[in-house]
Motif scaffolding. Sequence first.
Motif, PDB file in Angstrom:
ATOM      1  N   ASN A  80       8.229  -7.912  16.909  1.00  0.00           N
ATOM      2  CA  ASN A  80       8.754  -9.395  17.273  1.00  0.00           C
ATOM      3  C   ASN A  80      10.050  -9.505  17.180  1.00  0.00           C
ATOM      4  O   ASN A  80      10.975  -9.585  18.134  1.00  0.00           O
ATOM      5  N   ILE A  81      10.776  -9.604  16.075  1.00  0.00           N
ATOM      6  CA  ILE A  81      12.021  -9.922  15.461  1.00  0.00           C
ATOM      7  C   ILE A  81      13.040  -8.778  16.282  1.00  0.00           C
ATOM      8  O   ILE A  81      14.157  -9.605  16.545  1.00  0.00           O
ATOM      9  N   TRP A  82      12.742  -7.796  16.215  1.00  0.00           N
ATOM     10  CA  TRP A  82      13.584  -6.636  16.790  1.00  0.00           C
ATOM     11  C   TRP A  82      13.930  -6.909  18.296  1.00  0.00           C
ATOM     12  O   TRP A  82      15.070  -6.708  18.573  1.00  0.00           O
ATOM     13  N   HIS A  83      13.064  -7.586  19.008  1.00  0.00           N
ATOM     14  CA  HIS A  83      13.122  -7.634  20.375  1.00  0.00           C
ATOM     15  C   HIS A  83      13.535  -8.955  20.695  1.00  0.00           C
ATOM     16  O   HIS A  83      14.185  -9.358  21.889  1.00  0.00           O
ATOM     17  N   TRP A  84      12.871  -9.947  19.941  1.00  0.00           N
ATOM     18  CA  TRP A  84      13.128 -11.481  20.421  1.00  0.00           C
ATOM     19  C   TRP A  84      13.907 -12.210  19.067  1.00  0.00           C
ATOM     20  O   TRP A  84      13.158 -13.190  18.648  1.00  0.00           O
ATOM     21  N   PRO A  85      14.787 -11.948  18.846  1.00  0.00           N
ATOM     22  CA  PRO A  85      15.472 -12.654  17.348  1.00  0.00           C
ATOM     23  C   PRO A  85      15.674 -14.184  17.427  1.00  0.00           C
ATOM     24  O   PRO A  85      15.290 -15.055  16.672  1.00  0.00           O
ATOM     25  N   GLU A  86      15.974 -14.617  18.921  1.00  0.00           N
ATOM     26  CA  GLU A  86      16.191 -16.156  19.079  1.00  0.00           C
ATOM     27  C   GLU A  86      14.917 -16.907  19.096  1.00  0.00           C
ATOM     28  O   GLU A  86      14.529 -17.764  18.407  1.00  0.00           O
ATOM     29  N   TYR A  99       7.298  -4.605   5.747  1.00  0.00           N
ATOM     30  CA  TYR A  99       6.997  -3.269   4.846  1.00  0.00           C
ATOM     31  C   TYR A  99       5.539  -3.246   4.074  1.00  0.00           C
ATOM     32  O   TYR A  99       4.682  -2.244   4.063  1.00  0.00           O
ATOM     33  N   PHE A 100       5.377  -3.994   3.206  1.00  0.00           N
ATOM     34  CA  PHE A 100       4.174  -3.837   2.363  1.00  0.00           C
ATOM     35  C   PHE A 100       3.088  -4.423   2.588  1.00  0.00           C
ATOM     36  O   PHE A 100       2.404  -5.722   2.283  1.00  0.00           O
ATOM     37  N   PHE A 101       2.315  -3.567   3.568  1.00  0.00           N
ATOM     38  CA  PHE A 101       1.074  -4.130   4.247  1.00  0.00           C
ATOM     39  C   PHE A 101      -0.227  -3.377   3.942  1.00  0.00           C
ATOM     40  O   PHE A 101      -1.055  -3.300   4.237  1.00  0.00           O
ATOM     41  N   GLY A 102       0.024  -2.740   2.372  1.00  0.00           N
ATOM     42  CA  GLY A 102      -1.086  -2.215   1.890  1.00  0.00           C
ATOM     43  C   GLY A 102      -0.864  -0.468   1.711  1.00  0.00           C
ATOM     44  O   GLY A 102       0.045  -0.206   1.601  1.00  0.00           O
ATOM     45  N   PRO A 103      -2.198   0.108   1.885  1.00  0.00           N
ATOM     46  CA  PRO A 103      -1.986   1.540   1.615  1.00  0.00           C
ATOM     47  C   PRO A 103      -0.729   2.293   2.573  1.00  0.00           C
ATOM     48  O   PRO A 103      -0.630   2.153   3.912  1.00  0.00           O
ATOM     49  N   GLY A 104       0.010   3.168   2.131  1.00  0.00           N
ATOM     50  CA  GLY A 104       1.243   3.725   2.822  1.00  0.00           C
ATOM     51  C   GLY A 104       2.492   2.998   2.170  1.00  0.00           C
ATOM     52  O   GLY A 104       3.488   3.790   2.213  1.00  0.00           O
ATOM     53  N   ARG A 133      17.634   9.082   5.410  1.00  0.00           N
ATOM     54  CA  ARG A 133      16.775   7.919   5.685  1.00  0.00           C
ATOM     55  C   ARG A 133      15.319   8.160   6.208  1.00  0.00           C
ATOM     56  O   ARG A 133      15.313   9.144   7.088  1.00  0.00           O
ATOM     57  N   PRO A 134      14.444   7.407   5.652  1.00  0.00           N
ATOM     58  CA  PRO A 134      13.014   7.614   6.154  1.00  0.00           C
ATOM     59  C   PRO A 134      12.728   6.915   7.390  1.00  0.00           C
ATOM     60  O   PRO A 134      13.828   6.175   7.766  1.00  0.00           O
ATOM     61  N   GLN A 135      11.946   7.484   8.052  1.00  0.00           N
ATOM     62  CA  GLN A 135      11.537   6.678   9.322  1.00  0.00           C
ATOM     63  C   GLN A 135      11.020   5.333   9.232  1.00  0.00           C
ATOM     64  O   GLN A 135      10.437   5.018   8.335  1.00  0.00           O
ATOM     65  N   VAL A 136      11.707   4.397  10.039  1.00  0.00           N
ATOM     66  CA  VAL A 136      11.357   2.824   9.986  1.00  0.00           C
ATOM     67  C   VAL A 136      10.587   2.391  11.096  1.00  0.00           C
ATOM     68  O   VAL A 136      10.759   2.733  12.311  1.00  0.00           O
ATOM     69  N   THR A 137       9.476   1.820  10.885  1.00  0.00           N
ATOM     70  CA  THR A 137       8.671   1.318  12.034  1.00  0.00           C
ATOM     71  C   THR A 137       9.204   0.057  12.619  1.00  0.00           C
ATOM     72  O   THR A 137       9.459  -0.984  11.721  1.00  0.00           O
ATOM     73  N   PRO A 138       9.689   0.053  13.821  1.00  0.00           N
ATOM     74  CA  PRO A 138      10.205  -1.323  14.557  1.00  0.00           C
ATOM     75  C   PRO A 138       9.385  -2.392  14.343  1.00  0.00           C
ATOM     76  O   PRO A 138       8.213  -2.246  14.395  1.00  0.00           O
ATOM     77  N   SER A 139      10.009  -3.412  13.981  1.00  0.00           N
ATOM     78  CA  SER A 139       9.323  -4.750  14.029  1.00  0.00           C
ATOM     79  C   SER A 139       8.812  -5.324  15.568  1.00  0.00           C
ATOM     80  O   SER A 139       9.811  -5.038  16.475  1.00  0.00           O
TER      81      SER A 139
END
Length: 246
Positions: free
Chosen positions: A17-23, A123-128, A9-15
């Motif tokens: 906002n929602i990862w920490h404060w889903p409510e 994820y789809f934020f441009g280059p990369g 699995r490739p490295q995932v950049t944590p979100s």
Amino acid sequence: MRTWRKQARPQVTPSPNIWHWPELFELENHAQDSTGALWQELRERCDWAGLDVVDIGCGDGFHLPLFAAAARTVIGIEPHPPLAERARARMTGTPGVDVRIAPAQQLPLADASVDLVHARTAYFFGPGCEPGLAEAERVLRPGGMIAIVDLDASSSPYGDWMRADAPQVDPAAIESFFQRHGFDSASVDTLWRFDDRETLEKVLGIEFSAKVAARAAREVADRTVPVGYRVRTRRKPAGLLRAWAM
């Protein structure tokens, strides 16, 4: 033809906002696109009624019911297991909906198996993001569409706050990237509308640094925030394949 195989699995950049404060992010989702402009733009570009839809970076599944109301099948893809579990709980009992834990770069789907790949501020934020674009192209059927919805960092006032916190964000470079990869992009203006001022300020606090959140709160007069988006779509050719530089 290359079908999906489980890989490292490739490295995932944590979100941030929602990862920490889903409510709290749930309240933000309810506030977003209060005019319905984004959904209207998406439907005009690709009506998903009766189609097979994939929502990449679905989070806790907030948008899945809107797709499921008309689509034949809906698959939510989410790399963060706690959010995927929340999405599954949300969609329990809804026929034709599945949630899978995976990153955008490794979709657990067969070649040419879906009609619409949707991603909203994920994820789809441009280059990369080229590996994710290649995966979307792989799983789309001929004539299928990838639709990417992202915040417009050139649109005031929200874009001003984004660039204040992340000066490395270059809207012109992002635009050039998607043009180079064959996307048709449109600006969509909408409103975030909150039930109360307290919730608005809490949401600003999970989207921006404390300094920029305070600035944003000062610049918002009531409970609504004008927000600009870019809706980017690319259709997979149904005939001769077109090669995009990845």
